[in-house]
Write a protein that holds these residues in place. Structure first.
Motif, mmCIF file in Angstrom:
data_model
loop_
_atom_site.group_PDB
_atom_site.id
_atom_site.type_symbol
_atom_site.label_atom_id
_atom_site.label_comp_id
_atom_site.label_asym_id
_atom_site.label_seq_id
_atom_site.Cartn_x
_atom_site.Cartn_y
_atom_site.Cartn_z
ATOM 1 N N ASP A 102 0.809 -1.211 0.000
ATOM 2 C CA ASP A 102 0.000 0.000 0.000
ATOM 3 C C ASP A 102 0.846 1.266 0.000
ATOM 4 O O ASP A 102 0.385 2.326 -0.423
ATOM 5 N N ASP A 103 2.075 1.158 0.485
ATOM 6 C CA ASP A 103 2.918 2.342 0.589
ATOM 7 C C ASP A 103 4.376 1.903 0.616
ATOM 8 O O ASP A 103 4.689 0.716 0.768
ATOM 9 N N TYR A 104 5.283 2.892 0.510
ATOM 10 C CA TYR A 104 6.691 2.616 0.316
ATOM 11 C C TYR A 104 7.471 3.768 0.933
ATOM 12 O O TYR A 104 7.203 4.923 0.641
ATOM 13 N N MET A 105 8.422 3.466 1.820
ATOM 14 C CA MET A 105 9.227 4.506 2.455
ATOM 15 C C MET A 105 10.707 4.170 2.327
ATOM 16 O O MET A 105 11.105 3.013 2.443
ATOM 17 N N VAL A 106 11.508 5.216 2.088
ATOM 18 C CA VAL A 106 12.951 5.053 1.925
ATOM 19 C C VAL A 106 13.657 5.451 3.218
ATOM 20 O O VAL A 106 13.382 6.507 3.790
ATOM 21 N N LYS A 107 14.542 4.591 3.702
ATOM 22 C CA LYS A 107 15.358 4.906 4.875
ATOM 23 C C LYS A 107 16.437 5.915 4.502
ATOM 24 O O LYS A 107 16.980 5.831 3.392
ATOM 25 N N PRO A 108 16.797 6.821 5.390
ATOM 26 C CA PRO A 108 16.182 7.084 6.695
ATOM 27 C C PRO A 108 14.900 7.904 6.534
ATOM 28 O O PRO A 108 14.751 8.657 5.570
ATOM 29 N N PHE A 109 13.968 7.744 7.449
ATOM 30 C CA PHE A 109 12.711 8.482 7.408
ATOM 31 C C PHE A 109 12.409 8.977 8.816
ATOM 32 O O PHE A 109 12.949 8.473 9.805
ATOM 33 N N SER A 110 11.542 9.964 8.908
ATOM 34 C CA SER A 110 11.175 10.477 10.227
ATOM 35 C C SER A 110 10.068 9.617 10.820
ATOM 36 O O SER A 110 9.219 9.084 10.097
ATOM 37 N N PHE A 111 10.075 9.492 12.135
ATOM 38 C CA PHE A 111 9.028 8.739 12.807
ATOM 39 C C PHE A 111 7.669 9.369 12.555
ATOM 40 O O PHE A 111 6.663 8.673 12.383
ATOM 41 N N GLU A 112 7.627 10.710 12.530
ATOM 42 C CA GLU A 112 6.358 11.420 12.319
ATOM 43 C C GLU A 112 5.764 11.085 10.953
ATOM 44 O O GLU A 112 4.542 10.918 10.824
ATOM 45 N N GLU A 113 6.612 10.965 9.938
ATOM 46 C CA GLU A 113 6.093 10.623 8.609
ATOM 47 C C GLU A 113 5.571 9.190 8.593
ATOM 48 O O GLU A 113 4.515 8.907 8.012
ATOM 49 N N LEU A 114 6.297 8.269 9.231
ATOM 50 C CA LEU A 114 5.825 6.883 9.290
ATOM 51 C C LEU A 114 4.481 6.816 9.995
ATOM 52 O O LEU A 114 3.561 6.131 9.527
ATOM 53 N N LEU A 115 4.335 7.538 11.103
ATOM 54 C CA LEU A 115 3.078 7.535 11.835
ATOM 55 C C LEU A 115 1.948 8.066 10.960
ATOM 56 O O LEU A 115 0.841 7.497 10.945
ATOM 57 N N ALA A 116 2.219 9.131 10.213
ATOM 58 C CA ALA A 116 1.199 9.697 9.328
ATOM 59 C C ALA A 116 0.798 8.699 8.246
ATOM 60 O O ALA A 116 -0.387 8.579 7.905
ATOM 61 N N ARG A 117 1.762 7.961 7.741
ATOM 62 C CA ARG A 117 1.452 6.981 6.691
ATOM 63 C C ARG A 117 0.696 5.777 7.259
ATOM 64 O O ARG A 117 -0.179 5.225 6.589
ATOM 65 N N ILE A 118 1.031 5.369 8.467
ATOM 66 C CA ILE A 118 0.264 4.293 9.117
ATOM 67 C C ILE A 118 -1.187 4.729 9.284
ATOM 68 O O ILE A 118 -2.121 3.975 8.971
ATOM 69 N N GLN A 119 -1.391 5.942 9.757
ATOM 70 C CA GLN A 119 -2.751 6.443 9.947
ATOM 71 C C GLN A 119 -3.492 6.541 8.619
ATOM 72 O O GLN A 119 -4.691 6.253 8.548
ATOM 73 N N ALA A 120 -2.779 6.935 7.564
ATOM 74 C CA ALA A 120 -3.409 7.014 6.245
ATOM 75 C C ALA A 120 -3.848 5.640 5.761
ATOM 76 O O ALA A 120 -4.950 5.473 5.219
ATOM 77 N N ARG A 121 -3.005 4.645 5.966
ATOM 78 C CA ARG A 121 -3.361 3.281 5.543
ATOM 79 C C ARG A 121 -4.528 2.744 6.367
ATOM 80 O O ARG A 121 -5.413 2.063 5.847
ATOM 81 N N LEU A 122 -4.528 3.027 7.661
ATOM 82 C CA LEU A 122 -5.652 2.607 8.501
ATOM 83 C C LEU A 122 -6.931 3.282 8.061
ATOM 84 O O LEU A 122 -8.002 2.667 8.017
ATOM 85 N N ARG A 123 -6.846 4.560 7.746
ATOM 86 C CA ARG A 123 -8.034 5.295 7.312
ATOM 87 C C ARG A 123 -8.596 4.697 6.030
ATOM 88 O O ARG A 123 -9.819 4.589 5.862
#
Length: 228
Positions: A102-123
């Motif tokens: 559903d989504d793709y993130m490149v390391k290194p990433f911020s925790f805040e961005e990961l949290l936002a993407r988790i919430q987006a996927r849950l939504r």
């Protein structure tokens, strides 16, 4: 924290320090967390734990993240999958998305961005889990499929709702037309990219966004929602 109680996340990475960092941060946000250091362990845990979201590293010994994603998607079709990688390769993104990520993130990433993407996927996949989400002047009620803007309910078609929800939840991020088409219309959409412009124009009219200060156009890149 209470908004995340009962939401199950599976973290899969062969780097212990990354697992520990993510586990501590997400537990602090109220999530129920399980971790796995490799693909086989991840599948065993997923079968019992039934996570809502799996966060998978791609490069792991033995079974890599791509194979784990493929198996998870076959066995747990409702699960949301976010893939992590140390390199930003288009081929990797395409392969992951084609396998059901559903989504793709490149390391290194911020925790805040990961949290936002988790919430987006849950939504997107489990709209009832988060209840009402507040983002600046927007309030998104996934259970009622309703979006309020400055305390007024917007009259939106189902597609307008999905588009605005996607953009607001990912506010501050530049969303390209292909990204929008994939998330809102589906990867197999066979129409023209210009359909995005038509819907953006309609949303701006309903938001009274004549000066494009809420939904901004970034030439050659895409669109970005700014919360005023």
């Amino acid at each position: 924290m209470k908004a995340h109680l009962g939401i199950r996340l599976l973290l899969v990475d062969d780097e212990p320090h990354i697992l520990q960092f993510l586990e501590l941060g997400l537990i602090n946000e109220g999530f129920d967390i399980r971790t796995a250091p490799d693909g086989l362990s991840a599948l065993e845990i997923a079968a019992e734990f039934k996570p809502h979201v799996a966060i998978l590293d791609i490069m792991m010994p033995g079974m890599d993240g791509f194979e784990v994603c493929r198996v998870l998607r076959d066995e747990e079709p409702d699960i949301a999958v976010i893939m992590l990688t140390a390199k930003d390769e288009v081929d990797d993104r395409v392969k992951g998305l084609s396998l059901g990520a559903d989504d793709y993130m490149v390391k290194p990433f911020s925790f805040e961005e990961l949290l936002a993407r988790i919430q987006a996927r849950l939504r997107n996949r489990f709209p009832g889990l988060l209840g009402e989400v507040r983002c600046g002047p927007f309030r998104i009620d996934g259970r009622r499929k309703e979006i309020r803007f400055r305390d007024s309910v917007l009259e939106l078609s189902p597609t307008e709702y999905e588009l605005l929800q996607y953009m607001v939840i990912n506010h501050g991020l530049v969303l390209s037309k292909p990204m929008i088409l994939d998330k809102v219309w589906g990867y197999d959409f066979g129409g023209e990219e210009n359909i995005v412009e038509v819907y953006i124009r309609s949303l701006r009219e309903k938001l009274g966004d004549k000066e494009h200060r809420i939904i901004r156009t970034l030439r050659g890149a895409g669109y970005r929602v700014d919360l005023l």
